[in-house]
Design a protein around this motif. Structure first.
Motif, PDB file in Angstrom:
ATOM      1  N   ASN A   1     -15.003  -4.855   8.557  1.00 20.41           N
ATOM      2  CA  ASN A   1     -15.483  -4.456   7.243  1.00 20.41           C
ATOM      3  C   ASN A   1     -14.487  -3.572   6.486  1.00 20.41           C
ATOM      4  OD1 ASN A   1     -17.951  -5.785   7.560  1.00 20.41           O
ATOM      5  ND2 ASN A   1     -18.792  -4.065   8.716  1.00 20.41           N
ATOM      6  N   PHE A   2     -13.338  -3.370   7.082  1.00 17.88           N
ATOM      7  CA  PHE A   2     -12.306  -2.503   6.513  1.00 17.88           C
ATOM      8  C   PHE A   2     -11.567  -3.290   5.437  1.00 17.88           C
ATOM      9  CE2 PHE A   2      -8.222  -0.268   6.788  1.00 17.88           C
ATOM     10  CZ  PHE A   2      -8.649   1.041   6.791  1.00 17.88           C
ATOM     11  N   THR A   3     -11.836  -3.012   4.153  1.00 15.33           N
ATOM     12  CA  THR A   3     -11.325  -3.863   3.077  1.00 15.33           C
ATOM     13  C   THR A   3     -10.712  -3.048   1.937  1.00 15.33           C
ATOM     14  OG1 THR A   3     -13.511  -3.888   2.032  1.00 15.33           O
ATOM     15  CG2 THR A   3     -12.983  -5.714   3.529  1.00 15.33           C
ATOM     16  N   PHE A   4      -9.875  -3.738   1.151  1.00  3.50           N
ATOM     17  CA  PHE A   4      -9.260  -3.147  -0.032  1.00  3.50           C
ATOM     18  C   PHE A   4      -9.720  -3.873  -1.282  1.00  3.50           C
ATOM     19  CE2 PHE A   4      -6.104  -2.455   3.359  1.00  3.50           C
ATOM     20  CZ  PHE A   4      -5.918  -1.085   3.255  1.00  3.50           C
ATOM     21  N   THR A   5      -9.838  -3.133  -2.355  1.00  6.51           N
ATOM     22  CA  THR A   5     -10.027  -3.729  -3.675  1.00  6.51           C
ATOM     23  C   THR A   5      -8.965  -3.164  -4.609  1.00  6.51           C
ATOM     24  OG1 THR A   5     -11.645  -2.010  -4.246  1.00  6.51           O
ATOM     25  CG2 THR A   5     -12.507  -4.122  -3.437  1.00  6.51           C
ATOM     26  N   ILE A   6      -8.568  -3.970  -5.587  1.00  5.91           N
ATOM     27  CA  ILE A   6      -7.484  -3.587  -6.490  1.00  5.91           C
ATOM     28  C   ILE A   6      -7.995  -3.545  -7.919  1.00  5.91           C
ATOM     29  CG2 ILE A   6      -5.300  -4.382  -7.500  1.00  5.91           C
ATOM     30  CD1 ILE A   6      -4.512  -5.435  -4.781  1.00  5.91           C
ATOM     31  N   ASN A   7      -7.672  -2.471  -8.609  1.00  4.97           N
ATOM     32  CA  ASN A   7      -7.920  -2.364 -10.045  1.00  4.97           C
ATOM     33  C   ASN A   7      -6.602  -2.085 -10.744  1.00  4.97           C
ATOM     34  OD1 ASN A   7     -10.834  -2.506  -9.815  1.00  4.97           O
ATOM     35  ND2 ASN A   7     -10.762  -0.419  -9.017  1.00  4.97           N
TER      36      ASN A   7
ATOM     37  N   VAL B   1      -5.704  -9.647   0.101  1.00  6.20           N
ATOM     38  CA  VAL B   1      -5.826  -9.075  -1.248  1.00  6.20           C
ATOM     39  C   VAL B   1      -4.447  -8.849  -1.854  1.00  6.20           C
ATOM     40  CG1 VAL B   1      -6.561  -7.028  -2.544  1.00  6.20           C
ATOM     41  CG2 VAL B   1      -8.046  -7.992  -0.791  1.00  6.20           C
ATOM     42  N   TYR B   2      -3.514  -8.335  -1.061  1.00 12.84           N
ATOM     43  CA  TYR B   2      -2.155  -8.121  -1.590  1.00 12.84           C
ATOM     44  C   TYR B   2      -1.514  -9.453  -1.958  1.00 12.84           C
ATOM     45  CZ  TYR B   2       2.569  -6.432  -2.234  1.00 12.84           C
ATOM     46  OH  TYR B   2       3.784  -6.143  -2.795  1.00 12.84           O
ATOM     47  N   ARG B   3      -1.564 -10.418  -1.059  1.00 12.02           N
ATOM     48  CA  ARG B   3      -0.916 -11.716  -1.300  1.00 12.02           C
ATOM     49  C   ARG B   3      -1.520 -12.441  -2.493  1.00 12.02           C
ATOM     50  NH1 ARG B   3      -0.578 -11.633   4.469  1.00 12.02           N
ATOM     51  NH2 ARG B   3      -2.655 -12.553   4.646  1.00 12.02           N
ATOM     52  N   GLN B   4      -2.800 -12.246  -2.733  1.00  9.90           N
ATOM     53  CA  GLN B   4      -3.442 -12.910  -3.873  1.00  9.90           C
ATOM     54  C   GLN B   4      -3.036 -12.296  -5.209  1.00  9.90           C
ATOM     55  OE1 GLN B   4      -7.558 -12.412  -2.825  1.00  9.90           O
ATOM     56  NE2 GLN B   4      -7.449 -13.884  -1.132  1.00  9.90           N
TER      57      GLN B   4
ATOM     58  N   ALA C   1       3.402 -11.423  -5.810  1.00 11.50           N
ATOM     59  CA  ALA C   1       4.235 -12.512  -5.290  1.00 11.50           C
ATOM     60  C   ALA C   1       5.226 -12.045  -4.238  1.00 11.50           C
ATOM     61  CB  ALA C   1       4.983 -13.184  -6.445  1.00 11.50           C
ATOM     62  N   LYS C   2       5.651 -10.783  -4.313  1.00 18.19           N
ATOM     63  CA  LYS C   2       6.693 -10.291  -3.417  1.00 18.19           C
ATOM     64  C   LYS C   2       6.296  -8.947  -2.829  1.00 18.19           C
ATOM     65  CE  LYS C   2      10.558 -12.623  -5.726  1.00 18.19           C
ATOM     66  NZ  LYS C   2      11.907 -12.460  -6.337  1.00 18.19           N
ATOM     67  N   PRO C   3       6.932  -8.562  -1.717  1.00 16.50           N
ATOM     68  CA  PRO C   3       6.658  -7.240  -1.127  1.00 16.50           C
ATOM     69  C   PRO C   3       7.060  -6.110  -2.076  1.00 16.50           C
ATOM     70  CG  PRO C   3       7.828  -8.648   0.428  1.00 16.50           C
ATOM     71  CD  PRO C   3       7.868  -9.345  -0.896  1.00 16.50           C
ATOM     72  N   PRO C   4       6.496  -4.926  -1.889  1.00 13.83           N
ATOM     73  CA  PRO C   4       6.772  -3.816  -2.794  1.00 13.83           C
ATOM     74  C   PRO C   4       8.164  -3.206  -2.579  1.00 13.83           C
ATOM     75  CG  PRO C   4       5.370  -3.086  -0.998  1.00 13.83           C
ATOM     76  CD  PRO C   4       5.522  -4.566  -0.843  1.00 13.83           C
ATOM     77  N   VAL C   5       8.676  -2.584  -3.634  1.00 17.39           N
ATOM     78  CA  VAL C   5       9.865  -1.740  -3.566  1.00 17.39           C
ATOM     79  C   VAL C   5       9.481  -0.389  -4.152  1.00 17.39           C
ATOM     80  CG1 VAL C   5      12.227  -1.356  -4.354  1.00 17.39           C
ATOM     81  CG2 VAL C   5      11.468  -3.673  -3.789  1.00 17.39           C
ATOM     82  N   ILE C   6       9.714   0.673  -3.405  1.00 18.31           N
ATOM     83  CA  ILE C   6       9.388   2.026  -3.864  1.00 18.31           C
ATOM     84  C   ILE C   6      10.693   2.771  -4.116  1.00 18.31           C
ATOM     85  CG2 ILE C   6       8.310   4.226  -3.211  1.00 18.31           C
ATOM     86  CD1 ILE C   6       6.397   2.462  -1.441  1.00 18.31           C
ATOM     87  N   CYS C   7      10.789   3.448  -5.242  1.00 20.63           N
ATOM     88  CA  CYS C   7      12.027   4.117  -5.642  1.00 20.63           C
ATOM     89  C   CYS C   7      11.785   5.618  -5.782  1.00 20.63           C
ATOM     90  CB  CYS C   7      12.529   3.524  -6.955  1.00 20.63           C
ATOM     91  SG  CYS C   7      14.100   4.170  -7.505  1.00 20.63           S
TER      92      CYS C   7
END
Length: 324
Positions: free
Chosen positions: A4-10, A160-163, A166-172
């Motif tokens: 049940n461990f889930t993420f939602t994105i806004n 959720v991330y893949r949906q 398109a690509k992995p994150p880059v943090i600067c």
């Protein structure tokens, strides 16, 4: 593992009309700008700086330096631990999008850029000071950053991330003022000249537990290197325009928040040590409260302890023990 461990994105647009949500960490770069009587002017000026920087770097087929506009989305990631519908604001990042006025196309940029996390505030502002209180030598708690790192990797590997991306994150991020950086012979047309640090930092170790590698580059028109945290191959997995969107966005924030380093009047040399006491720098026309920004990190760490770490400690420990 808890199914049940889930993420939602806004997501919400970051423009001159942006107002921070109650769940946004106020120390976050963009949220800190969007407060007070200078809120709209701050945002307008920062966004203009980003566009100017982008066009200066993407100068080909761009004779007037006005071909591109960068649009920013604030991505808020909420976590539901027990499947009850109760969520905790776990991560907040920025996504860049590029508008090409010549082709009338909107090009997807990079997600990540700025990185905001209440759990990281807890680790650095509550857990780490408590661990070292009354100690004669500084040390790191056992498993420091393990939970945060696993939560981040779990999110990046989620459906959720893949949906959504398109690509992995880059943090600067900014470079560290307690390390020395040496210029190498490696040079990239967009990222610029690569630097290497003399030693690893706690931040590097923390982000490594998130699955991220780091490389340091000083882009063209910049005066100091930036730290790029990434998965995979930074130089080949992203297009030039994608990389420029991150450089222009985060380079602008660093000029505002770290002018001693990123708006210095002298360019970093072959051997470079950042100095937050450097007086030879210029200020932007953007107003912010650096002291308040630092003080709030402690309050936000306590918020994470009260609303996330303590209530769900047993569940989180069990989940972490089972997550590879």
């Amino acid at each position: 593992m808890n199914n049940n461990f889930t993420f939602t994105i806004n997501s919400i647009c970051l423009d001159e009309n942006y107002h921070p949500s109650d769940k946004t960490r106020i120390t976050t770069n963009f949220a800190n700008l969007a407060r007070g009587s200078y809120r709209q002017a701050n945002l307008r000026n920062a966004l203009k700086m980003i566009d100017n920087s982008f066009n200066a770097l993407a100068h080909w087929d761009n004779p007037k330096g006005d071909r591109y506009t960068v649009e920013l989305e604030i991505i808020s990631v909420n976590m539901d631990i027990e499947g009850s519908g109760q969520t905790f604001p776990s991560i907040e990042i920025l996504k860049t999008n590029i508008v090409d006025s010549k082709t009338n196309k909107r090009i997807e940029g990079i997600v990540g850029n700025n990185f905001s996390s209440y759990v990281r505030d807890y680790d650095f502002s509550v857990l780490l000071p408590d661990h070292n209180k009354g100690q004669s030598t500084f040390s790191i708690p056992d498993n420091f950053g393990e939970l945060h790192g696993k939560l981040f990797k779990f999110f990046v590997n989620s459906d959720v991330y893949r949906q959504n991306f398109a690509k992995p994150p880059v943090i600067c991020l900014s470079v560290s003022d307690n390390k020395t950086y040496h210029r190498t012979e490696n040079q990239h047309p967009v990222l610029g000249v690569e630097y290497q640090p003399n030693e690893s930092s706690l931040t590097e170790q923390y982000f490594k537990k998130m699955g991220l590698q780091v490389r340091y580059f000083m882009p063209p028109n910049s005066v100091a290197p930036l730290a790029f945290y990434f998965f995979g191959d930074l130089l080949n997995d992203y297009t030039h325009l994608e990389l420029i969107s991150t450089i222009s966005t985060m380079g602008t924030f660093q000029k505002i928040y770290r002018p001693e380093i990123y708006n210095a009047n002298a360019v970093a040399g072959k051997c470079y040590q950042p100095n937050l006491n450097n007086l030879d720098h210029s200020l932007t026309q953007i107003i912010y409260d650096r002291s308040e920004r630092s003080q709030l990190a402690n309050e936000q760490g306590k918020f994470a302890a009260e609303h996330f770490i303590k209530p769900y400690q047993a569940v989180l420990e069990q989940w972490s023990a089972n997550y590879a």
